[in-house]
Scaffold this motif. Sequence first.
Motif, PDB file in Angstrom:
ATOM      1  N   VAL A 112       0.826  -1.212   0.000  1.00 33.97           N
ATOM      2  CA  VAL A 112       0.000   0.000   0.000  1.00 33.97           C
ATOM      3  C   VAL A 112       0.860   1.261   0.000  1.00 33.97           C
ATOM      4  O   VAL A 112       0.379   2.357  -0.306  1.00 33.97           O
ATOM      5  CB  VAL A 112      -0.955   0.013   1.211  1.00 33.97           C
ATOM      6  CG1 VAL A 112      -0.209   0.349   2.502  1.00 33.97           C
ATOM      7  CG2 VAL A 112      -2.097   0.997   0.996  1.00 33.97           C
ATOM      8  N   LYS A 113       2.128   1.119   0.304  1.00 33.76           N
ATOM      9  CA  LYS A 113       3.002   2.287   0.375  1.00 33.76           C
ATOM     10  C   LYS A 113       3.142   2.991  -0.979  1.00 33.76           C
ATOM     11  O   LYS A 113       3.362   4.204  -1.029  1.00 33.76           O
ATOM     12  CB  LYS A 113       4.365   1.878   0.935  1.00 33.76           C
ATOM     13  CG  LYS A 113       4.268   1.462   2.407  1.00 33.76           C
ATOM     14  CD  LYS A 113       5.547   0.864   2.961  1.00 33.76           C
ATOM     15  CE  LYS A 113       5.346   0.451   4.427  1.00 33.76           C
ATOM     16  NZ  LYS A 113       6.521  -0.186   5.024  1.00 33.76           N
ATOM     17  N   SER A 150       8.083   6.071   8.633  1.00 31.52           N
ATOM     18  CA  SER A 150       7.881   7.063   7.568  1.00 31.52           C
ATOM     19  C   SER A 150       6.478   6.944   6.993  1.00 31.52           C
ATOM     20  O   SER A 150       5.827   7.957   6.688  1.00 31.52           O
ATOM     21  CB  SER A 150       8.917   6.865   6.460  1.00 31.52           C
ATOM     22  OG  SER A 150      10.228   7.060   6.955  1.00 31.52           O
ATOM     23  N   THR A 151       6.010   5.703   6.854  1.00 33.68           N
ATOM     24  CA  THR A 151       4.661   5.485   6.329  1.00 33.68           C
ATOM     25  C   THR A 151       3.613   6.006   7.298  1.00 33.68           C
ATOM     26  O   THR A 151       2.618   6.619   6.874  1.00 33.68           O
ATOM     27  CB  THR A 151       4.416   3.988   6.062  1.00 33.68           C
ATOM     28  OG1 THR A 151       5.523   3.456   5.328  1.00 33.68           O
ATOM     29  CG2 THR A 151       3.128   3.783   5.278  1.00 33.68           C
ATOM     30  N   GLY A 184      -1.594  -1.001   6.896  1.00 31.82           N
ATOM     31  CA  GLY A 184      -1.270  -2.356   6.429  1.00 31.82           C
ATOM     32  C   GLY A 184      -2.478  -3.253   6.270  1.00 31.82           C
ATOM     33  O   GLY A 184      -2.382  -4.322   5.669  1.00 31.82           O
ATOM     34  N   LEU A 185      -3.622  -2.824   6.816  1.00 28.25           N
ATOM     35  CA  LEU A 185      -4.859  -3.599   6.674  1.00 28.25           C
ATOM     36  C   LEU A 185      -5.756  -3.032   5.579  1.00 28.25           C
ATOM     37  O   LEU A 185      -6.931  -3.398   5.486  1.00 28.25           O
ATOM     38  CB  LEU A 185      -5.609  -3.646   8.006  1.00 28.25           C
ATOM     39  CG  LEU A 185      -4.857  -4.321   9.161  1.00 28.25           C
ATOM     40  CD1 LEU A 185      -5.738  -4.392  10.407  1.00 28.25           C
ATOM     41  CD2 LEU A 185      -4.369  -5.716   8.768  1.00 28.25           C
ATOM     42  N   THR A 186      -5.211  -2.138   4.767  1.00 25.65           N
ATOM     43  CA  THR A 186      -5.939  -1.681   3.586  1.00 25.65           C
ATOM     44  C   THR A 186      -6.305  -2.900   2.743  1.00 25.65           C
ATOM     45  O   THR A 186      -5.497  -3.817   2.570  1.00 25.65           O
ATOM     46  CB  THR A 186      -5.059  -0.719   2.754  1.00 25.65           C
ATOM     47  OG1 THR A 186      -4.826   0.464   3.527  1.00 25.65           O
ATOM     48  CG2 THR A 186      -5.723  -0.352   1.437  1.00 25.65           C
ATOM     49  N   GLN A 187      -7.526  -2.921   2.266  1.00 24.75           N
ATOM     50  CA  GLN A 187      -7.985  -4.049   1.438  1.00 24.75           C
ATOM     51  C   GLN A 187      -7.690  -3.735  -0.029  1.00 24.75           C
ATOM     52  O   GLN A 187      -8.112  -2.709  -0.557  1.00 24.75           O
ATOM     53  CB  GLN A 187      -9.476  -4.288   1.647  1.00 24.75           C
ATOM     54  CG  GLN A 187      -9.825  -4.740   3.051  1.00 24.75           C
ATOM     55  CD  GLN A 187      -9.110  -6.036   3.440  1.00 24.75           C
ATOM     56  OE1 GLN A 187      -9.410  -7.107   2.916  1.00 24.75           O
ATOM     57  NE2 GLN A 187      -8.141  -5.926   4.352  1.00 24.75           N
ATOM     58  N   ASN A 244       7.211  -4.739  -2.184  1.00 26.37           N
ATOM     59  CA  ASN A 244       6.727  -5.953  -1.534  1.00 26.37           C
ATOM     60  C   ASN A 244       6.049  -5.632  -0.211  1.00 26.37           C
ATOM     61  O   ASN A 244       6.257  -4.561   0.373  1.00 26.37           O
ATOM     62  CB  ASN A 244       7.886  -6.926  -1.282  1.00 26.37           C
ATOM     63  CG  ASN A 244       8.470  -7.458  -2.571  1.00 26.37           C
ATOM     64  OD1 ASN A 244       7.756  -7.625  -3.558  1.00 26.37           O
ATOM     65  ND2 ASN A 244       9.772  -7.719  -2.589  1.00 26.37           N
ATOM     66  N   GLY A 245       5.260  -6.581   0.257  1.00 27.06           N
ATOM     67  CA  GLY A 245       4.610  -6.438   1.553  1.00 27.06           C
ATOM     68  C   GLY A 245       4.536  -7.792   2.232  1.00 27.06           C
ATOM     69  O   GLY A 245       4.287  -8.805   1.571  1.00 27.06           O
TER      70      GLY A 245
END
Length: 318
Positions: A112-113, A150-151, A184-187, A244-245
Amino acid sequence: MYGSRKAPRSTARRTRRGLAALVAAGAALTVWSAAAPASASSASASSGSDSVGDAEVVCTSDRPGLASTLSHDIAGALQGRQGTSAVALYDRPSGTSCEFQAGTSFDSASVVKVTVLGALLRQAEEAHRVLTPHEVTLTTAMITKSDNASTDALWRQVGRTGIQHFLDLAGMRHTVPGPGVSWGLTQITAADQLTLMRLLTTDNTVLGAASRDYALDLMRKVVPEQRWGVPAGAPLSTTAHLKNGWLPRAHQGWRVNSVGSFSGSGNDYAMALLSTGSDTMGYGVATVEAAAKVIHRDLAGAAGGQDTGQAPAAASGT
């Protein structure tokens, strides 16, 4: 009034008939010219599909045989793998696209970044300004090192409204920002992530050339230890722009995602590979890399196989 004098009746009739004939002929020509390319395209395009469990890998391509090869090989790479995965890809030179569960939602983890970066760049463009030195520092750390602090700062700065505004403009209709500060839980879906890759690699009204170049340059400079996933098996002549995530959760194990675009030596393609439900991060990396390897191999082979060198895959669990 100038030009209002009437023509003789017979002449007017002939003129009307002539105009009607010209309009009809013009309409027929317009319909033909609009339909001809579509028929030619549909005649040259091929499709292929193969199953992974109850789901199908579906590909289309303007290059004969490539769609069936890709669908078969992607299905083979994912067959029997633990958890759930999704694939979306395009290759512009061959007019190829593939999807596998591309509309299924996944936790984004750090991929998502790139969306956060896109939203910040859009805000800066709308304000007619360049990024500040502090924003450059934050975005560089966020993309090249996947720095979470930073995010956090940029997520708060851009705000949920700013993120959603960018998603709307980009046409990423099935992406839902994570609750609160939980970016980080963005769908996300593989299809929406591929839409983002398209946005970064072609002219559009959402992000200007300077913004796109900035984002791709950061994605090109991801640190070596994070260059796993979509680059696995890529021809050495390509330049990989990736993010990557990875995220472990109590329910459904590891989320391991990888997205990126590839350019250089006539290459112009991108892929989004998402996964969830792996027992370990290494297993998830191996899943997305299995798909990446066959995609690179098949696209290179269809292009003539001029470059047989391949980028090494990450050392990971199987």
